[in-house]
Design an enzyme around this catalytic site. Structure first.
Site, PDB file in Angstrom:
ATOM      1  N   ASP A  54      75.409  75.021 -41.339  1.00  0.00           N
ATOM      2  CA  ASP A  54      74.324  73.889 -41.357  1.00  0.00           C
ATOM      3  C   ASP A  54      74.349  73.485 -39.758  1.00  0.00           C
ATOM      4  OD1 ASP A  54      72.952  71.211 -42.215  1.00  0.00           O
ATOM      5  OD2 ASP A  54      74.736  70.137 -41.321  1.00  0.00           O
ATOM      6  N   ASP A 252      78.746  69.587 -43.109  1.00  0.00           N
ATOM      7  CA  ASP A 252      79.336  68.301 -42.995  1.00  0.00           C
ATOM      8  C   ASP A 252      78.708  67.170 -44.030  1.00  0.00           C
ATOM      9  OD1 ASP A 252      77.101  68.075 -41.226  1.00  0.00           O
ATOM     10  OD2 ASP A 252      78.061  66.341 -40.342  1.00  0.00           O
ATOM     11  N   ASP A 256      74.875  69.077 -47.707  1.00  0.00           N
ATOM     12  CA  ASP A 256      75.355  70.424 -47.889  1.00  0.00           C
ATOM     13  C   ASP A 256      76.534  70.624 -49.193  1.00  0.00           C
ATOM     14  OD1 ASP A 256      74.224  71.018 -45.175  1.00  0.00           O
ATOM     15  OD2 ASP A 256      75.986  70.125 -44.405  1.00  0.00           O
TER      16      ASP A 256
END
Length: 357
Positions: A54, A252, A256
């Site tokens: 990410d 995080d 996600d």
């Protein structure tokens, strides 16, 4: 002879071979700020060939700040007051950055009702007199907001590499803010090490093409996808798995979580959201991306130790049982050999404590 065979064939070492290595490996990981929630994740990690990252809060610091403000037919104070009043209802890092910026400027919010959050796009809301929209470019175009008045501004290099949040009131664009995020100091170094380990890094981001490409260039990630909606991240991971890849997902945020669950092994940044941490099998407690490298290295070393343990567990039986059956091994020596096999397996597992990550 029968007693000697029974003693030497006792499978103590075989039962200790895998769990002792896993326990020591997980303890070593914890000392390095890496939490493995189960032994299976430590075993599985070494098989990965693809790592999906990410962007915000993982590759970048996630500490965004407002850089530029452009307003149209509205005062800057009114623009910021309206925008922050909408964004304060969002948990997104960009929304938090805008809210903190207006607090520092001592700008008072206005009363906004009927909030409607569109994940990965923006927010809708209403005041007593107006309909409000705040979000990214695709969200504006989706709601038929004319952006032609700011096209020249958007060509500015500084703005092109920033995340943009637009504000529209009653269908008319009133301006935008550009928000910037800094890349973590060690991101490029970590990506380089990942490539050296023959793993392919991929960057997924909900941000625009320019920002995602800019971050991927800085960090050295060749493959990236921009404008990925939160609900589509897990689909991207599934697509890679359908190609036969073993995928690690590193993230995080709340967005996600589905991708972390879908991946073969999910790694969460410890200073991220509770949902992400709960969804992942591995947690980097201090948020250091080097933990990804350390986790993979430790997994490889642990698997190597498990294989060595199984070798020693089997070799005692392979050699000892025929000797015992032939009457060449006294039951006392058989008991000693059986004990030594267990000691050798445990001692070999304890070597993991000295591994340098």
């Amino acid at each position: 002879n029968f007693v000697a065979v029974l003693i030497i064939a006792c499978p103590c070492a075989l039962g200790l071979a895998t769990p002792t290595a896993l326990i020591v490996g997980m303890g070593k990981a914890a000392q390095n700020g890496i939490l493995f929630k189960n032994g299976e994740s430590l075993e599985e990690l070494h098989r990965a060939d693809t790592i999906v990252f990410d962007k915000t809060g993982t590759i970048t610091e996630g500490k965004l700040s407002v850089k530029n403000i452009f307003v149209n037919e509205i005062s800057e104070e009114e623009f910021l007051s309206t925008l922050s009043s909408l964004e304060r209802k969002s948990e997104h890092p960009i929304a938090k950055a805008i809210s903190e910026f207006t607090k520092e400027k001592n700008i008072n919010p206005i009363l906004v009702t009927e909030f409607e959050n569109k994940p990965g796009k923006g927010i809708k809301g209403k005041t007593d007199k107006n309909n409000l929209l705040a979000g990214n470019e695709s969200f504006m175009l989706e709601n038929k907001i004319d952006l032609s008045i700011v096209r020249n501004e958007l060509k500015n290099e500084a703005i092109k590499n920033s995340s943009l949040i637009f504000l529209a009131i009653d269908g008319t664009l009133k301006g935008f803010v550009s928000v910037v995020d800094s890349v973590k100091d060690n991101s490029a170094e970590v990506i380089n090490k990942i490539k050296e380990m023959k793993l392919e890094p991929i960057l997924l981001s909900g941000d625009n093409e320019n920002v995602t490409k800019y971050i991927s260039t800085i960090t050295g990630i060749e493959k990236y996808e921009s404008g990925v909606m939160p609900e589509h991240k897990s689909g991207k991971v599934k697509k890679l798995q359908d190609q036969g890849r073993k995928v690690i997902m590193v993230g995080d945020g709340i967005n996600d979580a589905p991708a972390l669950v879908q991946s073969n092994i999910g790694i969460a940044i410890g200073n991220g959201t509770d949902v992400a941490i709960e969804s992942a099998e591995v947690v980097l407690i201090n948020g250091d991306l080097n933990g990804v490298i350390k986790s993979i290295k430790l997994s490889k070393r642990t698997i190597a130790v498990i294989k060595q343990n199984l070798f020693w567990a089997f070799i005692y039986n392979v050699i000892g049982i025929p000797l015992a059956a032939a009457g060449l091994l006294n039951p006392m020596f058989a008991a000693l050999a059986m004990s030594l096999s267990s000691v050798s397996v445990i001692s070999n597992s304890l070597r993991l404590k000295k591994v340098k990550l």
